[in-house]
Design a protein around this motif. Structure first.
Motif, PDB file in Angstrom:
ATOM      1  N   LEU A  15       0.838  -1.199   0.000  1.00 16.95           N
ATOM      2  CA  LEU A  15       0.000   0.000   0.000  1.00 16.95           C
ATOM      3  C   LEU A  15       0.872   1.248   0.000  1.00 16.95           C
ATOM      4  CD1 LEU A  15      -2.813   1.443   0.486  1.00 16.95           C
ATOM      5  CD2 LEU A  15      -2.274   1.272   2.930  1.00 16.95           C
ATOM      6  N   GLY A  16       1.892   1.234   0.854  1.00 14.71           N
ATOM      7  CA  GLY A  16       2.768   2.390   0.973  1.00 14.71           C
ATOM      8  C   GLY A  16       3.486   2.711  -0.324  1.00 14.71           C
ATOM      9  N   ARG A  17       4.009   1.686  -0.984  1.00 18.00           N
ATOM     10  CA  ARG A  17       4.731   1.944  -2.231  1.00 18.00           C
ATOM     11  C   ARG A  17       3.793   2.453  -3.324  1.00 18.00           C
ATOM     12  NH1 ARG A  17       9.561  -1.770  -4.372  1.00 18.00           N
ATOM     13  NH2 ARG A  17      10.268  -1.028  -2.319  1.00 18.00           N
ATOM     14  N   GLY A  41      11.269   2.322  -0.989  1.00 18.62           N
ATOM     15  CA  GLY A  41      12.471   1.574  -0.644  1.00 18.62           C
ATOM     16  C   GLY A  41      12.638   1.361   0.849  1.00 18.62           C
ATOM     17  N   GLN A  42      11.962   2.177   1.641  1.00 22.25           N
ATOM     18  CA  GLN A  42      12.108   2.102   3.102  1.00 22.25           C
ATOM     19  C   GLN A  42      10.831   1.599   3.777  1.00 22.25           C
ATOM     20  OE1 GLN A  42      15.483   5.561   3.769  1.00 22.25           O
ATOM     21  NE2 GLN A  42      13.371   6.136   4.139  1.00 22.25           N
ATOM     22  N   GLU A  43       9.991   0.900   3.016  1.00 25.44           N
ATOM     23  CA  GLU A  43       8.696   0.462   3.539  1.00 25.44           C
ATOM     24  C   GLU A  43       8.827  -0.494   4.714  1.00 25.44           C
ATOM     25  OE1 GLU A  43       8.313   1.363  -0.876  1.00 25.44           O
ATOM     26  OE2 GLU A  43       9.652   0.124   0.349  1.00 25.44           O
ATOM     27  N   ALA A  44       9.856  -1.351   4.689  1.00 27.31           N
ATOM     28  CA  ALA A  44      10.038  -2.315   5.779  1.00 27.31           C
ATOM     29  C   ALA A  44      10.271  -1.598   7.098  1.00 27.31           C
ATOM     30  CB  ALA A  44      11.210  -3.251   5.466  1.00 27.31           C
ATOM     31  N   ILE A  66       3.767   6.720   4.905  1.00 26.46           N
ATOM     32  CA  ILE A  66       3.557   5.299   5.174  1.00 26.46           C
ATOM     33  C   ILE A  66       3.413   5.051   6.672  1.00 26.46           C
ATOM     34  CG2 ILE A  66       4.540   2.982   4.930  1.00 26.46           C
ATOM     35  CD1 ILE A  66       5.901   3.914   2.372  1.00 26.46           C
ATOM     36  N   MET A  67       4.188   5.761   7.467  1.00 26.74           N
ATOM     37  CA  MET A  67       4.079   5.619   8.916  1.00 26.74           C
ATOM     38  C   MET A  67       2.668   5.981   9.392  1.00 26.74           C
ATOM     39  SD  MET A  67       7.660   7.300  10.179  1.00 26.74           S
ATOM     40  CE  MET A  67       9.208   6.921   9.354  1.00 26.74           C
ATOM     41  N   ALA A  68       2.121   7.062   8.834  1.00 24.82           N
ATOM     42  CA  ALA A  68       0.780   7.504   9.227  1.00 24.82           C
ATOM     43  C   ALA A  68      -0.259   6.436   8.916  1.00 24.82           C
ATOM     44  CB  ALA A  68       0.435   8.814   8.517  1.00 24.82           C
ATOM     45  N   MET A  69      -0.161   5.844   7.733  1.00 24.58           N
ATOM     46  CA  MET A  69      -1.122   4.805   7.361  1.00 24.58           C
ATOM     47  C   MET A  69      -0.929   3.543   8.192  1.00 24.58           C
ATOM     48  SD  MET A  69      -1.495   5.295   3.215  1.00 24.58           S
ATOM     49  CE  MET A  69       0.272   5.130   2.859  1.00 24.58           C
ATOM     50  N   ALA A  70       0.319   3.209   8.510  1.00 28.57           N
ATOM     51  CA  ALA A  70       0.586   2.049   9.357  1.00 28.57           C
ATOM     52  C   ALA A  70       0.038   2.268  10.763  1.00 28.57           C
ATOM     53  CB  ALA A  70       2.078   1.762   9.411  1.00 28.57           C
ATOM     54  N   ALA A 287      -4.486  -3.424  -2.008  1.00 23.25           N
ATOM     55  CA  ALA A 287      -3.677  -2.233  -1.741  1.00 23.25           C
ATOM     56  C   ALA A 287      -3.802  -1.218  -2.879  1.00 23.25           C
ATOM     57  CB  ALA A 287      -2.217  -2.629  -1.543  1.00 23.25           C
ATOM     58  N   GLN A 288      -3.713  -1.687  -4.105  1.00 19.37           N
ATOM     59  CA  GLN A 288      -3.807  -0.791  -5.258  1.00 19.37           C
ATOM     60  C   GLN A 288      -5.188  -0.162  -5.343  1.00 19.37           C
ATOM     61  OE1 GLN A 288      -1.177   0.093  -7.531  1.00 19.37           O
ATOM     62  NE2 GLN A 288      -2.759   1.674  -7.739  1.00 19.37           N
ATOM     63  N   GLN A 289      -6.225  -0.943  -5.063  1.00 17.34           N
ATOM     64  CA  GLN A 289      -7.584  -0.406  -5.081  1.00 17.34           C
ATOM     65  C   GLN A 289      -7.766   0.675  -4.023  1.00 17.34           C
ATOM     66  OE1 GLN A 289      -9.977  -0.852  -7.235  1.00 17.34           O
ATOM     67  NE2 GLN A 289     -11.431   0.447  -6.139  1.00 17.34           N
TER      68      GLN A 289
END
Length: 323
Positions: A15-17, A41-44, A66-70, A287-289
Motif C-alpha cells: 500500500l505504501g509503495r 524503498g524504506q517500507e520495511a 507510510i508511517m501515518a497509514m501504518a 492495496a492498489q484499489q
C-alpha cells in the motif's frame, strides 16, 4: 509474529509503495504542491517500526506518509492532505510534511530536521510523571544526529531514565550529503553509546525491524530507560521529488534495489507463512484499489475555506493545560 500480522505488514508495505508512486504522479500533474518526500524503498522500516510500537506516542519525520497509514490513519485522509483538501488529516493545512492525528497518538511530520526530538523527550517526561508505561517512539534520520538538540535530548532522556525509544533511520544521506562527509563514522549509534543501550538492525527487513522495535519497546516499558536503535535503510528516490538523485551512482542504486524489502518479505510470506500466490495477489490488488480510491477521494474533496487561514494562529485556552 503470526501469519495474520505478516499479511498485514505486507499489505501496508505494498500500500505504501503504491501510495507513494501515486503521490509522485499527482505531484507531476500539479495536484500536489509544496514539498514531497517519498519513502519508496524504506517500507520495511516504516511499517515494521510502527506496527511494533502499537501503543504510546509517535513523533516522526516529514517522510511519514507510510508511517501515518501504518498507524491507522485512513489512506484517503492522507492523500487528501497531500492535495491540500479540507478532508485531509490536518484539514489541508499541513500538507505532506505535517500529518498530525492526536487520536492515534501520531505527532508526525516535523519540517525541521531533528526539531521533533526534544518534543518527544518532553512527552516521555510527561509519560513518566503520569506513570504511563506505553512510552514514546521518536523517529529521525541520520542527518538529525549532528544537531545540538539531539545530544541535549539524549542527555535529558538518560539522566531521567525516560521511557523513550530513539529510532534512527540511517539511509546514509542527509538530503544529498553522504553521512561520512559530515561525521567521522557511519554508525550513528556510536553517538548514543555513552548515554544508553544501543542496537542496530537491517532496516530493509520488515520482520527484523518489527522484532527489534518490539524488544526495545519492552525494555523501556520495564523501566530500563531510553534505548537507541539504528536501522540501516536505502531510499530509492532522491531526498524529495525536486532532487534528481544524481549524487548516487547507478552501481550504488543497483546494490540498493537488490535488497528490495517488499520482494524480500514476499518470499518470507511464501516460505515461512505458506501464503499462496493467490493470497498474495489479493493483498496487492486490495492495496492498489485502496490507493485508487484515495486519489479519487482527494480529487473530489473540497478546498479549505479561505477563513481557515486565520484559525489557530494564537494561543487558545486548553483544559489539558495546568496553569
Amino acid at each position: 509474529m503470526n501469519k495474520l500480522l505478516a499479511e498485514d505488514i505486507y499489505y501496508l508495505m505494498v500500500l505504501g509503495r503504491a501510495f507513494e508512486y501515486a503521490a509522485k504522479e499527482n505531484y507531476m500533474k500539479g495536484n500536489i504542491s509544496g514539498f514531497l518526500h517519498l519513502d519508496i524503498g524504506q517500507e520495511a522500516f516504516s511499517v515494521g517500526a510502527i506496527k511494533a510500537f502499537d501503543k504510546g506516542d509517535i513523533f516522526a519525520t516529514y517522510r511519514e506518509h507510510i508511517m501515518a497509514m501504518a498507524r491507522g490513519i485512513e489512506p484517503k485522509s492522507v492523500m487528501a492532505e497531500l492535495f491540500g483538501k479540507k478532508t485531509g488529516v490536518s484539514a489541508g493545512k499541513g500538507g505532506s510534511m505535517h500529518l498530525f492525528e492526536p487520536s492515534r497518538f501520531f505527532y508526525g511530520g516535523d519540517a525541521i530536521v531533528g526539531g521533533h526530538i526534544p518534543n518527544a523527550v518532553g512527552c516521555a517526561y510527561a509519560r513518566a510523571l503520569q506513570g504511563n508505561e506505553d512510552g514514546v517512539l521518536v523517529i529521525f534520520g541520520d542527518g538529525a544526529t549532528n544537531g545540538g538538540a539531539f545530544f541535549e535530548s539524549l542527555n535529558i532522556a538518560a539522566t531521567h531514565k525516560l521511557p523513550i525509544l530513539f529510532l534512527c533511520e540511517n539511509n546514509e544521506y542527509a538530503i544529498g550529503t553522504k553521512i561520512t562527509r559530515a561525521t567521522p563514522f557511519l554508525e550513528q549509534a556510536k553517538k548514543a553509546e555513552p548515554y544508553m543501550l544501543t542496537y542496530s538492525v537491517d532496516g530493509m527487513d520488515a520482520e527484523a525491524v518489527y522484532e527489534a522495535v518490539s524488544s526495545a519497546r519492552k525494555q523501556i516499558q520495564e523501566g530500563h530507560g531510553p534505548i537507541f536503535l539504528e536501522a540501516f535503510t536505502c531510499r530509492y528516490e532522491g531526498h524529495s521529488v525536486s532532487d534528481a538523485n544524481s549524487y548516487r551512482s547507478q552501481q550504488e542504486m543497483n546494490h540498493c534495489k537488490a535488497k528490495d524489502p517488499i520482494e524480500k518479505f514476499k518470499k518470507e510470506l511464501k516460505q515461512q507463512w505458506l501464503c499462496s500466490d493467490d493470497e498474495i495477489k489479493n493483498i496487492e490488488q486490495k492495496a492498489q484499489q485502496t490507493v485508487n480510491e484515495a486519489v479519487e477521494y482527494a480529487q473530489n474533496s473540497i478546498d479549505p475555506d479561505v477563513n481557515a487561514l486565520f484559525e489557530h494562529l494564537f494561543y487558545e485556552e486548553s483544559k489539558n493545560v495546568v496553569s
